[in-house]
Design a protein around this motif. Structure first.
Motif, short mmCIF file in Angstrom:
data_model
loop_
_atom_site.label_atom_id
_atom_site.label_comp_id
_atom_site.label_asym_id
_atom_site.label_seq_id
_atom_site.Cartn_x
_atom_site.Cartn_y
_atom_site.Cartn_z
N ALA A 64 0.83 -1.20 0.00
CA ALA A 64 0.00 0.00 0.00
C ALA A 64 0.87 1.26 0.00
CB ALA A 64 -0.91 -0.01 1.23
N HIS A 65 0.20 2.39 -0.16
CA HIS A 65 0.83 3.70 -0.02
C HIS A 65 0.18 4.42 1.16
CE1 HIS A 65 2.10 2.86 -4.16
NE2 HIS A 65 3.11 3.65 -3.85
N ASN A 78 -13.01 -1.93 6.68
CA ASN A 78 -11.78 -1.58 5.97
C ASN A 78 -10.67 -1.26 6.97
OD1 ASN A 78 -12.75 0.89 6.92
ND2 ASN A 78 -11.93 2.02 5.18
N HIS A 101 -3.38 5.79 7.53
CA HIS A 101 -4.35 5.62 6.46
C HIS A 101 -3.60 5.17 5.21
CE1 HIS A 101 -7.82 7.37 8.59
NE2 HIS A 101 -6.86 8.01 9.26
N LEU A 102 -4.12 4.12 4.57
CA LEU A 102 -3.43 3.47 3.46
C LEU A 102 -4.31 3.43 2.22
CD1 LEU A 102 -2.24 0.43 5.59
CD2 LEU A 102 -0.78 2.32 4.85
N ASP A 103 -3.66 3.43 1.07
CA ASP A 103 -4.34 3.18 -0.19
C ASP A 103 -3.78 1.86 -0.72
OD1 ASP A 103 -4.78 2.97 -3.01
OD2 ASP A 103 -5.30 5.09 -3.05
N HIS A 104 -4.66 0.86 -0.79
CA HIS A 104 -4.29 -0.47 -1.30
C HIS A 104 -5.07 -0.70 -2.59
CE1 HIS A 104 -3.50 -4.74 -1.56
NE2 HIS A 104 -4.79 -5.00 -1.45
N ARG A 105 -4.42 -0.46 -3.72
CA ARG A 105 -5.05 -0.64 -5.04
C ARG A 105 -6.36 0.12 -5.16
NH1 ARG A 105 -4.06 -7.14 -5.59
NH2 ARG A 105 -1.79 -7.05 -5.54
N GLY A 106 -6.37 1.35 -4.67
CA GLY A 106 -7.55 2.19 -4.75
C GLY A 106 -8.53 2.02 -3.61
N GLN A 107 -8.27 1.07 -2.74
CA GLN A 107 -9.14 0.84 -1.59
C GLN A 107 -8.52 1.50 -0.36
OE1 GLN A 107 -9.66 -3.28 -0.54
NE2 GLN A 107 -11.32 -2.84 0.89
N ARG A 108 -9.34 2.27 0.36
CA ARG A 108 -8.86 2.94 1.56
C ARG A 108 -8.87 1.97 2.74
NH1 ARG A 108 -6.26 7.58 0.19
NH2 ARG A 108 -7.36 8.49 -1.58
N THR A 116 -1.44 7.40 2.93
CA THR A 116 -2.14 8.63 2.53
C THR A 116 -2.19 9.65 3.65
OG1 THR A 116 -4.31 7.69 3.10
CG2 THR A 116 -3.55 7.40 0.83
#
Length: 200
Positions: free
Chosen positions: A128-129, A189, A139-146, A131
């Protein structure tokens, strides 16, 4: 000495109720990373591993779990005194609930039941990245999912650039790529973070 056969003999003894059972952590690591490691049992390419199961708990009866796999296959799991259980940290059978997801490694018995060596409950492994970073939240972005990652004081560890794990997560930065191993809060999530791997 064949370590795999020794592990199987110990687990078989546990299933049959032998005395002096060694915990599964003595037979192999219960670290969450071990859930994603290859089983030493050789399996034909494309064939299911007979000593592995995954799914969500649909029933708990005594020391038995019924799992519904992601492929809808049902798995009967027997938990013994020798079974090690991870749910963000080593835990006990009474902390497993209906709806929990899990990975199980063990020994397939003649009746089709899987005698559990190690169980990882609600385990996730995300790339993830970051955010945003807040107090005890990442807070993470995993393939567009928060994804909301909870930092659990006394449990969460960070590994920066492959160095030994530390409890200080203050070096996590917005926009950075991370790998996160943690425990999912079913049907949300949100996860509790066990280990986050990042570049400092």
């Amino acid at each position: 000495m064949d370590v795999t056969m020794d592990r199987r003999r110990l687990l078989s003894t546990a299933v049959l109720g032998g005395a002096g059972i060694v915990g599964a952590t003595a037979l192999g690591s219960l670290a969450p990373e071990a859930a994603f490691a290859a089983d030493p049992v050789l399996v034909e390419p494309g064939a299911p591993d007979p000593n592995f199961a995954e799914g969500r708990v649909s029933k708990v009866t005594g020391s038995m779990l019924l799992l519904t796999g992601s492929d809808t296959v049902l798995h009967s799991i027997r938990v013994t005194d020798g079974t090690s259980i991870w749910k963000l940290r080593p835990t006990t059978f009474d902390n497993i609930a209906i709806g929990d997801g899990m990975y199980v490694r063990g020994l397939r018995l003649p009746d089709g039941t899987l005698a559990a060596d190690s169980i990882w409950v609600n385990i996730v492994n995300l790339q993830a990245h970051i955010t945003s970073v807040g107090r005890n939240l990442v807070h993470l972005d995993h393939r567009g999912q928060r994804i909301v990652g909870h930092v659990v004081p006394g449990t969460t560890a960070a590994v920066y650039n492959g160095t030994p794990a530390i409890s200080d997560v203050s070096l996590l930065r917005v926009g950075k790529h991370v790998q996160v191993i943690g425990a999912w809060h079913p049907d949300t999530n949100e996860i509790d973070i066990a280990t986050v791997y990042a570049a400092a």
